[in-house]
Design a protein around this motif. Structure first.
Motif, PDB file in Angstrom:
ATOM      1  N   GLU A 149       0.790  -1.228   0.000  1.00 28.83           N
ATOM      2  CA  GLU A 149       0.000   0.000   0.000  1.00 28.83           C
ATOM      3  C   GLU A 149       0.826   1.284   0.000  1.00 28.83           C
ATOM      4  OE1 GLU A 149      -3.483  -0.054   2.494  1.00 28.83           O
ATOM      5  OE2 GLU A 149      -3.545  -2.236   2.419  1.00 28.83           O
ATOM      6  N   GLU A 150       2.120   1.179  -0.224  1.00 29.58           N
ATOM      7  CA  GLU A 150       3.001   2.342  -0.360  1.00 29.58           C
ATOM      8  C   GLU A 150       3.399   2.474  -1.820  1.00 29.58           C
ATOM      9  OE1 GLU A 150       4.178   4.532   2.070  1.00 29.58           O
ATOM     10  OE2 GLU A 150       2.844   3.523   3.495  1.00 29.58           O
ATOM     11  N   GLU A 151       3.309   3.708  -2.369  1.00 32.78           N
ATOM     12  CA  GLU A 151       3.711   3.902  -3.758  1.00 32.78           C
ATOM     13  C   GLU A 151       5.230   3.865  -3.878  1.00 32.78           C
ATOM     14  OE1 GLU A 151       2.914   6.603  -7.686  1.00 32.78           O
ATOM     15  OE2 GLU A 151       2.625   7.560  -5.746  1.00 32.78           O
ATOM     16  N   VAL A 152       5.685   3.102  -4.849  1.00 38.03           N
ATOM     17  CA  VAL A 152       7.103   2.980  -5.148  1.00 38.03           C
ATOM     18  C   VAL A 152       7.311   3.517  -6.553  1.00 38.03           C
ATOM     19  CG1 VAL A 152       9.002   1.348  -5.526  1.00 38.03           C
ATOM     20  CG2 VAL A 152       7.347   0.931  -3.691  1.00 38.03           C
ATOM     21  N   LYS A 153       8.394   4.246  -6.748  1.00 35.00           N
ATOM     22  CA  LYS A 153       8.737   4.751  -8.073  1.00 35.00           C
ATOM     23  C   LYS A 153      10.142   4.275  -8.384  1.00 35.00           C
ATOM     24  CE  LYS A 153       7.971   8.626 -10.947  1.00 35.00           C
ATOM     25  NZ  LYS A 153       7.039   9.657 -11.172  1.00 35.00           N
ATOM     26  N   ASP A 154      10.340   3.739  -9.578  1.00 34.15           N
ATOM     27  CA  ASP A 154      11.683   3.356 -10.001  1.00 34.15           C
ATOM     28  C   ASP A 154      11.845   3.618 -11.491  1.00 34.15           C
ATOM     29  OD1 ASP A 154      10.709   1.096 -11.457  1.00 34.15           O
ATOM     30  OD2 ASP A 154      10.962  -0.217  -9.737  1.00 34.15           O
ATOM     31  N   TYR A 155      13.063   3.424 -11.958  1.00 31.88           N
ATOM     32  CA  TYR A 155      13.425   3.761 -13.338  1.00 31.88           C
ATOM     33  C   TYR A 155      14.274   2.632 -13.887  1.00 31.88           C
ATOM     34  CZ  TYR A 155      12.149   8.199 -11.273  1.00 31.88           C
ATOM     35  OH  TYR A 155      11.471   9.184 -10.609  1.00 31.88           O
ATOM     36  N   ASP A 156      14.103   2.348 -15.189  1.00 31.00           N
ATOM     37  CA  ASP A 156      14.928   1.314 -15.808  1.00 31.00           C
ATOM     38  C   ASP A 156      15.143   1.604 -17.279  1.00 31.00           C
ATOM     39  OD1 ASP A 156      12.787  -0.171 -17.389  1.00 31.00           O
ATOM     40  OD2 ASP A 156      12.010  -0.498 -15.379  1.00 31.00           O
ATOM     41  N   ILE A 157      16.132   0.930 -17.815  1.00 31.38           N
ATOM     42  CA  ILE A 157      16.430   1.005 -19.243  1.00 31.38           C
ATOM     43  C   ILE A 157      16.490  -0.424 -19.765  1.00 31.38           C
ATOM     44  CG2 ILE A 157      18.922   1.142 -18.779  1.00 31.38           C
ATOM     45  CD1 ILE A 157      19.157   2.794 -21.406  1.00 31.38           C
ATOM     46  N   GLU A 158      15.956  -0.616 -20.975  1.00 28.19           N
ATOM     47  CA  GLU A 158      15.992  -1.920 -21.641  1.00 28.19           C
ATOM     48  C   GLU A 158      16.573  -1.721 -23.031  1.00 28.19           C
ATOM     49  OE1 GLU A 158      11.980  -3.413 -21.852  1.00 28.19           O
ATOM     50  OE2 GLU A 158      11.685  -3.217 -19.699  1.00 28.19           O
ATOM     51  N   VAL A 159      17.362  -2.673 -23.457  1.00 28.71           N
ATOM     52  CA  VAL A 159      17.896  -2.669 -24.814  1.00 28.71           C
ATOM     53  C   VAL A 159      17.499  -3.988 -25.457  1.00 28.71           C
ATOM     54  CG1 VAL A 159      19.964  -2.584 -26.249  1.00 28.71           C
ATOM     55  CG2 VAL A 159      19.847  -1.180 -24.180  1.00 28.71           C
ATOM     56  N   GLU A 160      16.758  -3.888 -26.560  1.00 32.44           N
ATOM     57  CA  GLU A 160      16.331  -5.076 -27.311  1.00 32.44           C
ATOM     58  C   GLU A 160      17.055  -5.103 -28.643  1.00 32.44           C
ATOM     59  OE1 GLU A 160      12.076  -5.271 -27.767  1.00 32.44           O
ATOM     60  OE2 GLU A 160      11.760  -4.625 -25.695  1.00 32.44           O
ATOM     61  N   CYS A 161      17.650  -6.247 -28.961  1.00 30.50           N
ATOM     62  CA  CYS A 161      18.426  -6.435 -30.194  1.00 30.50           C
ATOM     63  C   CYS A 161      18.186  -7.829 -30.740  1.00 30.50           C
ATOM     64  CB  CYS A 161      19.915  -6.326 -29.898  1.00 30.50           C
ATOM     65  SG  CYS A 161      20.582  -4.701 -29.936  1.00 30.50           S
ATOM     66  N   PRO A 162      18.482  -8.024 -32.013  1.00 26.06           N
ATOM     67  CA  PRO A 162      18.383  -9.381 -32.553  1.00 26.06           C
ATOM     68  C   PRO A 162      19.480 -10.311 -32.031  1.00 26.06           C
ATOM     69  CG  PRO A 162      18.620  -7.743 -34.332  1.00 26.06           C
ATOM     70  CD  PRO A 162      18.738  -7.025 -33.040  1.00 26.06           C
ATOM     71  N   GLU A 163      20.579  -9.724 -31.502  1.00 24.85           N
ATOM     72  CA  GLU A 163      21.705 -10.536 -31.032  1.00 24.85           C
ATOM     73  C   GLU A 163      22.029 -10.202 -29.578  1.00 24.85           C
ATOM     74  OE1 GLU A 163      24.976  -9.795 -33.705  1.00 24.85           O
ATOM     75  OE2 GLU A 163      23.571  -9.710 -35.381  1.00 24.85           O
ATOM     76  N   LYS A 164      22.278 -11.239 -28.776  1.00 22.21           N
ATOM     77  CA  LYS A 164      22.546 -11.082 -27.350  1.00 22.21           C
ATOM     78  C   LYS A 164      23.766 -10.193 -27.085  1.00 22.21           C
ATOM     79  CE  LYS A 164      22.000 -14.818 -24.933  1.00 22.21           C
ATOM     80  NZ  LYS A 164      22.171 -16.111 -24.249  1.00 22.21           N
TER      81      LYS A 164
END
Length: 195
Positions: A149-164
């Motif tokens: 019941e507590e609001e949490v805020k966070d941030y993230d980055i994702e990188v999607e590619c055809p190759e790992k």
């Protein structure tokens, strides 16, 4: 309806880094809008889907409502099914636990998971900035959700590619350019929203 194989790497970032990344990429891509999304994560009470590395999400934006099923294949790889649905189908799913016909239901049938009663396990609001560069999709998110019941805020980055390797290299390049460390431990949005 679509099915894609997704290769992605992710990291948590600070609010300061989020602001810097958005500002830099917005200068390079000034016509790219931020997208507000409301995500509802569904599973059985016993978390049958999560136990099978499957995650069901209902996403609503100003422009659309879509249902997605992500099936983890490895730490960086997944198979993702997405289908557009209408408001009535969304209500049937949330209120009456009726999974719509389509590839998602068929994929769940293959895993003997289509007949479970789905319940709302968590919710998350995301403000997303998404661009394509160097043959990769770069996603920068600001997320808010409730934990006990507590609001949490966070941030993230994702990188999607055809190759790992390319995904890993691009995330390393971005982390070096913007001075942040790549998270050694990362919780998925499902894991965070369903705490």
């Amino acid at each position: 309806m679509s099915k894609i194989n997704e290769i992605e790497t992710r990291s948590f970032i600070s609010e300061e880094t989020y602001i810097s990344l958005c500002a830099a990429y917005l200068r390079a891509h000034p016509a790219t809008p931020f997208i507000d999304m409301d995500n509802i994560y569904l599973d059985s009470e016993a978390s049958d889907l999560a136990d099978h590395d499957c995650f069901l999400r209902l996403r609503t934006t100003d422009a659309s409502v879509e249902l997605s099923l992500k099936i983890l294949l490895s730490e960086m790889e997944s198979e993702e099914y997405t289908q557009a649905i209408d408001v009535l189908t969304k209500s049937d799913l949330l209120d009456n636990h009726i999974l719509p016909e389509g590839e998602i239901k068929e994929a769940l049938k293959e895993k003997d998971l289509s007949m479970i009663t789905f319940t709302k396990k968590g919710e998350m609001h995301t403000k997303r900035f998404e661009i394509v560069e160097e043959d990769a999709k770069i996603v920068i998110d600001s997320n808010s959700y409730l934990v006990e019941e507590e609001e949490v805020k966070d941030y993230d980055i994702e990188v999607e590619c055809p190759e790992k390797e390319k995904a890993l290299d691009l995330l390393k390049k971005i982390s070096t350019n913007f001075g942040f460390e790549i998270s050694k431990e990362y919780k998925t949005k499902y894991q965070r929203a369903t705490l």
